[in-house]
Design a protein around this motif. Structure first.
Motif, short mmCIF file in Angstrom:
data_model
loop_
_atom_site.label_atom_id
_atom_site.label_comp_id
_atom_site.label_asym_id
_atom_site.label_seq_id
_atom_site.Cartn_x
_atom_site.Cartn_y
_atom_site.Cartn_z
N PRO A 1 2.18 -5.56 -12.08
CA PRO A 1 2.92 -6.80 -12.39
C PRO A 1 3.43 -7.31 -11.00
CG PRO A 1 3.79 -5.50 -14.09
CD PRO A 1 2.88 -4.56 -13.09
N TYR A 2 3.80 -6.42 -10.12
CA TYR A 2 4.09 -6.91 -8.84
C TYR A 2 3.39 -6.68 -7.80
CZ TYR A 2 8.65 -6.64 -10.86
OH TYR A 2 9.84 -7.10 -11.81
N ARG A 3 1.98 -6.21 -8.15
CA ARG A 3 0.86 -6.05 -7.24
C ARG A 3 1.11 -5.34 -5.97
NH1 ARG A 3 -3.29 -8.16 -10.10
NH2 ARG A 3 -4.57 -9.18 -8.51
N ARG A 4 1.58 -4.19 -6.22
CA ARG A 4 1.98 -3.04 -5.43
C ARG A 4 1.33 -1.96 -5.73
NH1 ARG A 4 6.26 -4.58 -2.32
NH2 ARG A 4 7.46 -6.09 -3.24
N TRP B 1 -2.55 -7.72 -3.01
CA TRP B 1 -1.76 -6.29 -3.23
C TRP B 1 -1.02 -6.00 -2.02
CZ3 TRP B 1 -1.50 -3.18 -7.53
CH2 TRP B 1 -2.19 -3.75 -8.62
N ASN C 1 1.75 -0.54 -9.48
CA ASN C 1 2.92 -1.46 -10.12
C ASN C 1 2.34 -2.77 -10.10
OD1 ASN C 1 4.94 -3.00 -11.16
ND2 ASN C 1 6.75 -1.84 -9.95
#
Length: 160
Positions: A67-70, A36, A65
């Motif tokens: 799907p973007y591992r943020r 992440w 977020n």
């Protein structure tokens, strides 16, 4: 009778950064969340941008977020300034634990929308995060006392 605290000291953002940056990095690694990208910011509002239950004390929130591992943690400046180092630690770990529960929270919102049931279920998620954060912090301290050369990244649990 509850102990009263002295008035909160006002920290600079650099001092606040020093309080949270190392915690985020260390616990992101301990919890296995290195995939992440986690950022943080300090906000002046008395409540975070996303809703919580009315009776909860707001210290920080995390927005993801997946799907973007943020993820981004918002710390409320006034709450951070008034908190002990222990409270900052447990709250930071609490917010990171939310990353494991993103699929649950998303599914709850998908199935219940903005309803009473959704609020109740999300409060249960908060309770789980609180319990796990307290236990992970206690376990980490216990391991440091019991195993002299404890490496929290050694998942086999053996002294290094």
């Amino acid at each position: 009778m509850a102990k009263s605290r002295p008035p909160a000291r006002l920290y600079t953002d650099d001092e606040r950064r020093a309080r949270v940056e190392e915690l985020i990095t260390a616990w992101q690694t301990r919890l296995g969340l290195n995939d992440w990208m986690i950022s943080y910011q300090f906000v002046n509002k008395s409540a975070p941008s996303k809703p919580t239950t009315p009776d909860s004390a707001v210290f920080a929130t995390i927005t993801t977020n997946a799907p973007y591992r943020r993820a981004s943690i918002e710390y409320v400046r006034s709450s951070l300034d008034a908190s002990t180092d222990e409270e900052v630690l447990v709250s930071t770990v609490h917010e990171l634990i939310h990353l494991f529960l993103v699929p649950v929270a998303d599914r709850v919102r998908d199935l219940t929308g903005d309803s009473w049931l959704s609020s109740e279920l999300m409060q249960a998620v908060e309770t789980v995060c609180d319990s796990l954060a307290l236990r992970f912090v206690a376990l980490d301290r216990y391991q440091l006392m019991v195993v002299p050369h404890y490496d929290p990244l050694d998942i086999r649990g053996r002294p290094t």
